[in-house]
Motif scaffolding. Sequence first.
Motif, short mmCIF file in Angstrom:
data_model
loop_
_atom_site.label_atom_id
_atom_site.label_comp_id
_atom_site.label_asym_id
_atom_site.label_seq_id
_atom_site.Cartn_x
_atom_site.Cartn_y
_atom_site.Cartn_z
N ASN A 193 0.83 -1.20 0.00
CA ASN A 193 0.00 0.00 0.00
C ASN A 193 0.86 1.25 0.00
OD1 ASN A 193 -2.46 -1.38 0.00
ND2 ASN A 193 -2.40 -1.64 2.22
N SER A 194 0.27 2.36 -0.42
CA SER A 194 1.03 3.60 -0.59
C SER A 194 1.56 4.14 0.74
CB SER A 194 0.15 4.66 -1.26
OG SER A 194 -1.01 4.89 -0.49
N ASN A 195 0.94 3.75 1.87
CA ASN A 195 1.43 4.25 3.15
C ASN A 195 2.72 3.58 3.60
OD1 ASN A 195 0.65 1.72 4.10
ND2 ASN A 195 -1.14 2.47 5.21
#
Length: 348
Positions: free
Chosen positions: A120-122
Amino acid sequence: MSKTTSKTNAGNFFEDFTVGQVIEHATPRTITEGDRALYQALYPTRFALPSSAEFARQVGLERHPVEDLIGFHVAFGKTVPDVSLNAVANLGYAECRFHQPVAPGDTLRTTSEVIGLKQNSNGKTGVVYVRSTAVNQRGETAIDWCRWVMVHKRDVDAPAPDTFVPDLKPVLEASDLKVPAGLDFTSYDFAAAGEPHRLGDYEVGEKIDHVDGVTLTDAEHMMATRLWQNTAKVHFNTQARADGNRLVYGGHVISMARALSFNGLANAQLVAAINAGAHTAPAYADRTVYAWSEVLEKGETEAPGVGALRLRLVATRGRDESMTLRGDDGKYADGVLLDLDYWALIPV
């Protein structure tokens, strides 16, 4: 001074998975009549075939199977310590087929293959895609399915793997379904089943309000989690979530909604496949679950008197008389807990 070592299983984190990895899950589980009794105590299920050995015999089955979802929950529970012990949430299902009914005395064991990864982008979590297969003591496939789950990273600085999202069928065709050997609905006892409705009585696009509701309790959903040996911390440990809530196991909501669907779908006796499923919002104790269904498709099988009905089963937090799945913005309507697309076998 004694040396302390850890031999416990902390579960896999996102960076522990690789595409192509095969995981043999521990603890084979033998199904018993106790599973049937406890399932009937946990959920208001009334389907005649898993309730009556005589009904099962009259429709051509040599053994009296338990509810299809018992086998699914048991097989799914085997995967949790290795796949989703450190999960944030289970995100969805696809290509789930019930190859044959599970009956008391059957022993299920499960393996999973990692078929996709996407960080995920986080940078703190990632999505793991697995294909799991449960076989019985004869080595025959009982159930197989795909699911994807969001999993924490152990080390946020660990490099992201190459992204690979598998191409999964959005819907299984009626011809893909496995009909139990010997199943024959030509002499089906509609009085014993509880409703007169056949395949031809349902229309594509029709919505069915199942009317009744059941209030979730911590005791019952935690009992279900332990019954299926599902060790995910968020279901029974209040310290596993920042909000201090125990998250109700998604399968508990599925079984509750399936049981409620008896009212209007009493003759949808066997779950043949799950095409897709999404737990669209978290469920907690003290919420009251209702359900409604939409007829999506009708199909034929080669078994005598046996048809296939594709249904969308929707569980809601509170009664939704409008039976609205999505709002004008395309997002799930407030209160929707579950969106499950599945095939059931029903008399023609």
